[in-house]
Design an enzyme around this catalytic site. Structure first.
Site, mmCIF file in Angstrom:
data_model
loop_
_atom_site.group_PDB
_atom_site.id
_atom_site.type_symbol
_atom_site.label_atom_id
_atom_site.label_comp_id
_atom_site.label_asym_id
_atom_site.label_seq_id
_atom_site.Cartn_x
_atom_site.Cartn_y
_atom_site.Cartn_z
ATOM 1 N N LYS A 13 0.883 -1.775 -0.229
ATOM 2 C CA LYS A 13 -0.175 0.009 0.317
ATOM 3 C C LYS A 13 0.947 1.294 -0.153
ATOM 4 C CE LYS A 13 -2.441 -1.104 4.036
ATOM 5 N NZ LYS A 13 -1.239 -2.165 4.865
ATOM 6 N N ARG A 88 -8.899 0.750 10.016
ATOM 7 C CA ARG A 88 -8.632 -0.060 9.504
ATOM 8 C C ARG A 88 -9.655 -0.817 10.588
ATOM 9 N NH1 ARG A 88 -2.425 0.543 9.505
ATOM 10 N NH2 ARG A 88 -1.072 -1.053 9.545
ATOM 11 N N ARG A 122 10.934 -6.779 4.049
ATOM 12 C CA ARG A 122 11.158 -5.284 4.637
ATOM 13 C C ARG A 122 12.291 -4.492 4.726
ATOM 14 N NH1 ARG A 122 4.994 -2.804 4.673
ATOM 15 N NH2 ARG A 122 5.115 -3.382 7.015
ATOM 16 N N ARG A 155 11.595 -2.349 10.800
ATOM 17 C CA ARG A 155 10.227 -1.677 11.772
ATOM 18 C C ARG A 155 10.665 -2.979 12.461
ATOM 19 N NH1 ARG A 155 5.974 0.095 7.888
ATOM 20 N NH2 ARG A 155 4.549 -1.020 9.869
ATOM 21 N N ARG A 166 0.303 -8.754 14.052
ATOM 22 C CA ARG A 166 -0.811 -8.012 13.169
ATOM 23 C C ARG A 166 -1.339 -8.460 12.495
ATOM 24 N NH1 ARG A 166 4.287 -5.128 10.593
ATOM 25 N NH2 ARG A 166 2.713 -3.918 9.565
HETATM 26 P P1 AMP Z 1 1.492 0.936 9.538
HETATM 27 O O1 AMP Z 1 2.329 1.878 8.837
HETATM 28 O O2 AMP Z 1 -0.211 1.315 8.369
HETATM 29 O O3 AMP Z 1 1.360 -1.081 8.848
HETATM 30 O O4 AMP Z 1 0.862 1.046 10.703
HETATM 31 C C1 AMP Z 1 1.849 0.357 12.024
HETATM 32 C C2 AMP Z 1 1.525 0.613 12.833
HETATM 33 O O5 AMP Z 1 0.679 1.964 13.179
HETATM 34 C C3 AMP Z 1 -0.582 -0.499 13.144
HETATM 35 O O6 AMP Z 1 0.358 -2.129 13.295
HETATM 36 C C4 AMP Z 1 -1.004 -0.251 14.113
HETATM 37 O O7 AMP Z 1 -0.663 -0.271 14.924
HETATM 38 C C5 AMP Z 1 -0.698 1.582 13.534
HETATM 39 N N1 AMP Z 1 -1.385 1.914 13.336
HETATM 40 C C6 AMP Z 1 -1.204 2.440 11.859
HETATM 41 N N2 AMP Z 1 -2.833 2.779 11.105
HETATM 42 C C7 AMP Z 1 -3.497 2.494 12.200
HETATM 43 C C8 AMP Z 1 -4.949 2.552 12.459
HETATM 44 N N3 AMP Z 1 -6.116 3.469 11.091
HETATM 45 N N4 AMP Z 1 -5.801 2.304 13.722
HETATM 46 C C9 AMP Z 1 -4.991 1.975 14.929
HETATM 47 N N5 AMP Z 1 -4.011 1.713 14.612
HETATM 48 C C10 AMP Z 1 -3.214 2.277 13.342
#
Ligand code: AMP
Length: 209
Positions: A13, A88, A122, A155, A166
């Site tokens: 994404k 989410r 990644r 990360r 996740r």
């Molecule tokens: P991402 O980079 O989108 O994978 O987000 C990394 C982490 O940030 C996720 O695993 C969540 O812990 C938190 N996070 C990101 N977006 C959201 C969201 N919309 N709602 C809740 N937690 C989020």
């Protein structure tokens, strides 16, 4: 154009969003990037969310919705945006519908086995937040991101224990959004399996950009 990028972690994404925002001239709003920047800055928000994110769990809906509402209220998001990683949960989707009308939701379709493979390889740039995948090439210099020269790192939530959590969280809380948006006739399915250039090509065809 107001778009939501929906899909499991590691589906590409963020990678597509970085290219698509240039074509559409809209801002890329990634809640994950906002949280990681807050953590790096050791801000109040960063201190609050660090342990939650490292464990692969979701930040609470109220905090997350408030951040996105603020970002969408800014001048640069007036003509559109790409929301990457938000909503989410159904709660977040309902909240979003209350302050912005999304045009389409892109569903990044990727089987679990590929998700595991993708997340394991990644690397993320500490400076600009871009993602790089060892499956799809090599940086010119080991550990350094070609585009900005920043350090590539893994990360904390891309490590094994957090990845399983996740995926579970995705299945339970986020995957129901696929049906939610399909019923609203907003969903566009994209096969996220091919290399990033091909996924970009399908996106361009779909949206005529
Ligand atoms: P991402 O980079 O989108 O994978 O987000 C990394 C982490 O940030 C996720 O695993 C969540 O812990 C938190 N996070 C990101 N977006 C959201 C969201 N919309 N709602 C809740 N937690 C989020």
């Amino acid at each position: 154009m107001k778009l939501v990028f929906l899909g499991p972690p590691g589906a590409g994404k963020g990678t597509l969003a970085v290219k698509a925002v240039v074509l559409l001239t809209v801002p890329h709003i990634s809640t994950g990037n906002i949280f990681r920047a807050a953590i790096a800055a050791k801000s109040e928000l960063g201190l609050k969310v660090k342990a939650i994110i490292d464990a692969g769990k979701l930040v609470d809906d109220e905090t997350t919705v408030a951040l996105v509402k603020d970002a969408l209220g800014r001048e640069d998001a007036r003509n559109g945006y790409i929301l990457d990683g938000f909503p989410r949960t159904i709660f977040q989707a309902e909240a979003l519908a209350g302050f912005s009308a999304v045009d389409n939701v892109i569903n990044f379709d990727l089987p679990d086995a590929s998700v595991l493979e993708r997340l394991g390889g990644r690397r993320t740039c500490r400076t600009c937040g871009a993602n790089f995948h060892i499956l799809f090439g090599k940086p010119k210099q080991d550990g350094v991101w070609d585009s900005c020269g920043g350090e590539l790192y893994i990360r904390d939530d891309d490590r094994k224990e957090a990845i399983a959590e996740r995926l579970e969280v995705y299945r339970e809380q986020t995957a129901p959004l696929i049906d939610y948006y399909r019923k609203k006739r907003l969903l566009v399915d994209v096969d996220a399996g091919p290399a990033p250039e091909q996924v970009l090509e399908s996106f361009r065809k779909n949206f005529g950009v």
